[in-house]
Design a protein around this motif. Structure first.
Motif, PDB file in Angstrom:
ATOM      1  N   TRP A  71       5.350  48.557  19.800  1.00  0.00           N
ATOM      2  CA  TRP A  71       3.975  48.436  20.299  1.00  0.00           C
ATOM      3  C   TRP A  71       3.843  48.967  21.719  1.00  0.00           C
ATOM      4  O   TRP A  71       2.840  49.590  22.069  1.00  0.00           O
ATOM      5  CB  TRP A  71       3.550  46.973  20.244  1.00  0.00           C
ATOM      6  CG  TRP A  71       2.088  46.758  20.491  1.00  0.00           C
ATOM      7  CD1 TRP A  71       1.058  46.949  19.626  1.00  0.00           C
ATOM      8  CD2 TRP A  71       1.498  46.278  21.704  1.00  0.00           C
ATOM      9  NE1 TRP A  71      -0.135  46.631  20.205  1.00  0.00           N
ATOM     10  CE2 TRP A  71       0.094  46.210  21.494  1.00  0.00           C
ATOM     11  CE3 TRP A  71       2.006  45.906  22.952  1.00  0.00           C
ATOM     12  CZ2 TRP A  71      -0.786  45.788  22.474  1.00  0.00           C
ATOM     13  CZ3 TRP A  71       1.129  45.475  23.930  1.00  0.00           C
ATOM     14  CH2 TRP A  71      -0.248  45.422  23.681  1.00  0.00           C
ATOM     15  N   ASP A  95      -3.004  48.707  15.734  1.00  0.00           N
ATOM     16  CA  ASP A  95      -1.810  47.979  15.282  1.00  0.00           C
ATOM     17  C   ASP A  95      -2.023  46.480  15.376  1.00  0.00           C
ATOM     18  O   ASP A  95      -1.633  45.729  14.468  1.00  0.00           O
ATOM     19  CB  ASP A  95      -0.617  48.394  16.142  1.00  0.00           C
ATOM     20  CG  ASP A  95       0.667  47.699  15.723  1.00  0.00           C
ATOM     21  OD1 ASP A  95       1.251  48.094  14.706  1.00  0.00           O
ATOM     22  OD2 ASP A  95       1.075  46.742  16.422  1.00  0.00           O
ATOM     23  N   TYR A  96      -2.658  46.021  16.456  1.00  0.00           N
ATOM     24  CA  TYR A  96      -2.928  44.591  16.619  1.00  0.00           C
ATOM     25  C   TYR A  96      -3.879  44.076  15.530  1.00  0.00           C
ATOM     26  O   TYR A  96      -3.619  43.035  14.908  1.00  0.00           O
ATOM     27  CB  TYR A  96      -3.525  44.349  18.001  1.00  0.00           C
ATOM     28  CG  TYR A  96      -4.161  42.996  18.181  1.00  0.00           C
ATOM     29  CD1 TYR A  96      -3.377  41.851  18.307  1.00  0.00           C
ATOM     30  CD2 TYR A  96      -5.540  42.862  18.214  1.00  0.00           C
ATOM     31  CE1 TYR A  96      -3.959  40.613  18.467  1.00  0.00           C
ATOM     32  CE2 TYR A  96      -6.130  41.619  18.371  1.00  0.00           C
ATOM     33  CZ  TYR A  96      -5.339  40.508  18.496  1.00  0.00           C
ATOM     34  OH  TYR A  96      -5.916  39.277  18.653  1.00  0.00           O
ATOM     35  N   LEU A 151       2.771  39.692  15.372  1.00  0.00           N
ATOM     36  CA  LEU A 151       1.438  39.980  15.885  1.00  0.00           C
ATOM     37  C   LEU A 151       1.271  41.445  16.228  1.00  0.00           C
ATOM     38  O   LEU A 151       0.159  41.960  16.234  1.00  0.00           O
ATOM     39  CB  LEU A 151       1.164  39.119  17.126  1.00  0.00           C
ATOM     40  CG  LEU A 151      -0.285  38.975  17.574  1.00  0.00           C
ATOM     41  CD1 LEU A 151      -1.131  38.317  16.497  1.00  0.00           C
ATOM     42  CD2 LEU A 151      -0.364  38.158  18.864  1.00  0.00           C
ATOM     43  N   THR A 152       2.389  42.115  16.504  1.00  0.00           N
ATOM     44  CA  THR A 152       2.390  43.550  16.794  1.00  0.00           C
ATOM     45  C   THR A 152       3.665  44.165  16.239  1.00  0.00           C
ATOM     46  O   THR A 152       4.614  43.454  15.880  1.00  0.00           O
ATOM     47  CB  THR A 152       2.308  43.826  18.311  1.00  0.00           C
ATOM     48  OG1 THR A 152       3.395  43.157  18.974  1.00  0.00           O
ATOM     49  CG2 THR A 152       0.979  43.351  18.894  1.00  0.00           C
ATOM     50  N   SER A 153       3.707  45.480  16.184  1.00  0.00           N
ATOM     51  CA  SER A 153       4.891  46.195  15.726  1.00  0.00           C
ATOM     52  C   SER A 153       5.958  46.204  16.818  1.00  0.00           C
ATOM     53  O   SER A 153       5.640  46.051  18.011  1.00  0.00           O
ATOM     54  CB  SER A 153       4.522  47.637  15.349  1.00  0.00           C
ATOM     55  OG  SER A 153       3.587  47.645  14.285  1.00  0.00           O
ATOM     56  N   HIS A 213      -2.156  43.788  12.157  1.00  0.00           N
ATOM     57  CA  HIS A 213      -1.290  42.620  12.006  1.00  0.00           C
ATOM     58  C   HIS A 213      -2.075  41.312  11.902  1.00  0.00           C
ATOM     59  O   HIS A 213      -1.625  40.384  11.236  1.00  0.00           O
ATOM     60  CB  HIS A 213      -0.316  42.518  13.192  1.00  0.00           C
ATOM     61  CG  HIS A 213       0.864  43.431  13.105  1.00  0.00           C
ATOM     62  ND1 HIS A 213       0.781  44.798  13.360  1.00  0.00           N
ATOM     63  CD2 HIS A 213       2.159  43.192  12.779  1.00  0.00           C
ATOM     64  CE1 HIS A 213       1.972  45.347  13.209  1.00  0.00           C
ATOM     65  NE2 HIS A 213       2.834  44.394  12.855  1.00  0.00           N
ATOM     66  N   ILE A 214      -3.229  41.230  12.571  1.00  0.00           N
ATOM     67  CA  ILE A 214      -3.950  39.964  12.648  1.00  0.00           C
ATOM     68  C   ILE A 214      -4.866  39.737  11.459  1.00  0.00           C
ATOM     69  O   ILE A 214      -5.375  38.629  11.263  1.00  0.00           O
ATOM     70  CB  ILE A 214      -4.761  39.918  13.964  1.00  0.00           C
ATOM     71  CG1 ILE A 214      -5.014  38.458  14.400  1.00  0.00           C
ATOM     72  CG2 ILE A 214      -6.105  40.647  13.820  1.00  0.00           C
ATOM     73  CD1 ILE A 214      -3.791  37.760  14.865  1.00  0.00           C
ATOM     74  N   VAL A 240      -0.740  34.008  21.299  1.00  0.00           N
ATOM     75  CA  VAL A 240      -0.766  34.039  19.836  1.00  0.00           C
ATOM     76  C   VAL A 240      -1.838  33.090  19.309  1.00  0.00           C
ATOM     77  O   VAL A 240      -2.633  33.444  18.427  1.00  0.00           O
ATOM     78  CB  VAL A 240       0.614  33.654  19.268  1.00  0.00           C
ATOM     79  CG1 VAL A 240       0.547  33.527  17.752  1.00  0.00           C
ATOM     80  CG2 VAL A 240       1.651  34.691  19.659  1.00  0.00           C
ATOM     81  N   SER A 253      -5.282  34.460  19.934  1.00  0.00           N
ATOM     82  CA  SER A 253      -5.631  35.517  18.988  1.00  0.00           C
ATOM     83  C   SER A 253      -6.110  34.934  17.670  1.00  0.00           C
ATOM     84  O   SER A 253      -7.135  35.359  17.119  1.00  0.00           O
ATOM     85  CB  SER A 253      -4.417  36.425  18.752  1.00  0.00           C
ATOM     86  OG  SER A 253      -4.050  37.091  19.945  1.00  0.00           O
ATOM     87  N   ARG A 308      -2.490  50.857  19.894  1.00  0.00           N
ATOM     88  CA  ARG A 308      -2.171  49.442  20.081  1.00  0.00           C
ATOM     89  C   ARG A 308      -3.250  48.553  19.477  1.00  0.00           C
ATOM     90  O   ARG A 308      -2.949  47.548  18.832  1.00  0.00           O
ATOM     91  CB  ARG A 308      -2.015  49.133  21.568  1.00  0.00           C
ATOM     92  CG  ARG A 308      -0.757  49.694  22.201  1.00  0.00           C
ATOM     93  CD  ARG A 308      -0.669  49.283  23.661  1.00  0.00           C
ATOM     94  NE  ARG A 308       0.534  49.813  24.290  1.00  0.00           N
ATOM     95  CZ  ARG A 308       0.885  49.565  25.553  1.00  0.00           C
ATOM     96  NH1 ARG A 308       0.113  48.785  26.301  1.00  0.00           N
ATOM     97  NH2 ARG A 308       1.984  50.087  26.059  1.00  0.00           N
ATOM     98  N   ILE A 309      -4.517  48.906  19.711  1.00  0.00           N
ATOM     99  CA  ILE A 309      -5.621  48.121  19.173  1.00  0.00           C
ATOM    100  C   ILE A 309      -5.592  48.124  17.649  1.00  0.00           C
ATOM    101  O   ILE A 309      -5.740  47.081  16.996  1.00  0.00           O
ATOM    102  CB  ILE A 309      -6.965  48.659  19.697  1.00  0.00           C
ATOM    103  CG1 ILE A 309      -7.049  48.468  21.214  1.00  0.00           C
ATOM    104  CG2 ILE A 309      -8.134  47.963  18.997  1.00  0.00           C
ATOM    105  CD1 ILE A 309      -8.299  49.067  21.837  1.00  0.00           C
TER     106      ILE A 309
END
Length: 343
Positions: free
Chosen positions: A193, A204-205, A188-190, A208-209, A118, A121, A201-202
């Motif tokens: 995920w 979604d990430y 950070l993700t659903s 969130h970020i 985390v 990121s 995934r990319i």
């Protein structure tokens, strides 16, 4: 150079020892340690009607049995004098054993590895975006020094620098997460995920970020941008620039072939510290605000719960990394500018 490196390495030992000693001494006078928290939990269990719960035996007004308190002190290592505990801690740290958490029943190393993604990121994206924006912006401001562009961008940069990251984060959450609902409010993700495809995934990430990184970036690139501008202005006024222009070189050649290398020395030398810091820097307020379980939140919870192995273990690791990174940053001065001599 070799003697300088050896000297710096030797100076790291008393510095590291002083940091650990000062923190250890402060901890001895902080109320509400693990034993006290155990007693509070015992009273709470008794108040809920549980006389015995999870090994806690509470005897009403008589409290917890004295022998049980001694067992708890021995469990946490508080049955030994402070100097013995400090020496034992140093021996463990010398073997890179950071100990085991009092309350999470995990090794400190495992906790750091668990929370590190985390913080990586947040820190890495903040670092990359800050440098990619700050350096070109600083160059453009130096070339157009005194123009309307310079004044407007300076105002924007200073306003962004003056706004605390957590205040901006609250505003972003309210506007884009609450009212417009363009971005998620936490995590950070659903939750699903793992079930998504790689492309999803990319997306979604990144979805969130976006908000937490925006809250951290806005004020972080101000120093780098102004430092780049001032360094370029200082180099542009030097004699070798006038000589290069007199030889008939274009302004672009003068700027990028001559000025650029010398002006970026302060930026390049600070690069190692900024890059390593991206992996280990946790923003407590941003992580708490966006419900991101990173190193910042781990450090805060460890201090609140008096989880001393986590507090001291992470402090030892981060201080050691900081000292080594500082040495690498100083050596980069020689690499960037051979005229620098540490003698």
């Amino acid at each position: 150079m070799f003697s300088y490196i050896v000297k710096r390495l030797l100076l790291m030992l008393p510095t590291l020892l002083g940091v650990l000693l000062l923190t250890f001494v402060v901890i001895q006078f902080v109320p509400g340690g693990p034993v006290e928290q155990y007693l509070v939990e015992a009273r709470s269990a008794a108040g809920r009607g549980g006389v015995e719960s999870g090994g806690i035996s509470y005897r009403g007004n008589q409290g917890v049995a004295p022998q049980r308190i001694e067992e708890i002190k021995a469990l946490y290592g508080f049955d030994k004098p402070a100097h013995e505990r400090f020496w034992q801690m140093l021996v463990q740290f010398a073997n890179f054993d950071l100990g085991r958490s009092f309350f999470q029943n995990k090794e400190v190393w495992d906790l750091i590895v668990e929370k590190l993604p985390v913080s990586i990121s947040l820190g890495l994206w903040t670092f990359l975006i800050s440098y990619l924006v700050a350096v070109p912006l600083g160059v453009a401001k130096a070339v157009r020094a005194g123009s309307r562009f310079d004044l407007v961008t300076t105002l924007i940069v200073l306003v962004g620098y003056a706004i605390p990251g957590f205040v901006l984060g609250v505003a972003l959450l309210v506007i884009f997460g609450g009212q417009l609902q363009w971005f998620p409010l936490r995590g950070l993700t659903s939750p699903n995920w793992e079930e998504l495809s790689w492309g999803a995934r990319i997306v979604d990430y990144l979805w969130h970020i976006t908000l937490p990184v925006t809250a951290m970036v806005l004020g972080s690139f101000a120093v780098t941008a102004m430092l780049t501008k001032n360094a370029f202005l200082e180099e542009i006024r030097k004699q070798y620039v006038l000589t290069a222009r007199a030889k008939g070189l274009t302004e672009r050649q003068v700027l990028w072939k001559h000025v650029f290398r010398n002006a970026l020395i302060p930026i390049v030398t600070g690069f190692p510290a900024a890059f390593i810091g991206a992996f280990f820097t946790g923003s407590l307020l941003i992580e708490t605000l966006f419900s991101l379980d990173g190193l910042g939140l781990l450090s805060y919870e460890s201090v609140i719960r008096r989880d001393y192995p986590v507090v001291l273990g992470t402090l030892y690791l981060f201080t050691l990394i900081g000292l080594v990174t500082k040495l690498v940053s100083d050596l980069c001065y020689v690499w960037a500018d051979p005229r620098v001599k540490f003698d």
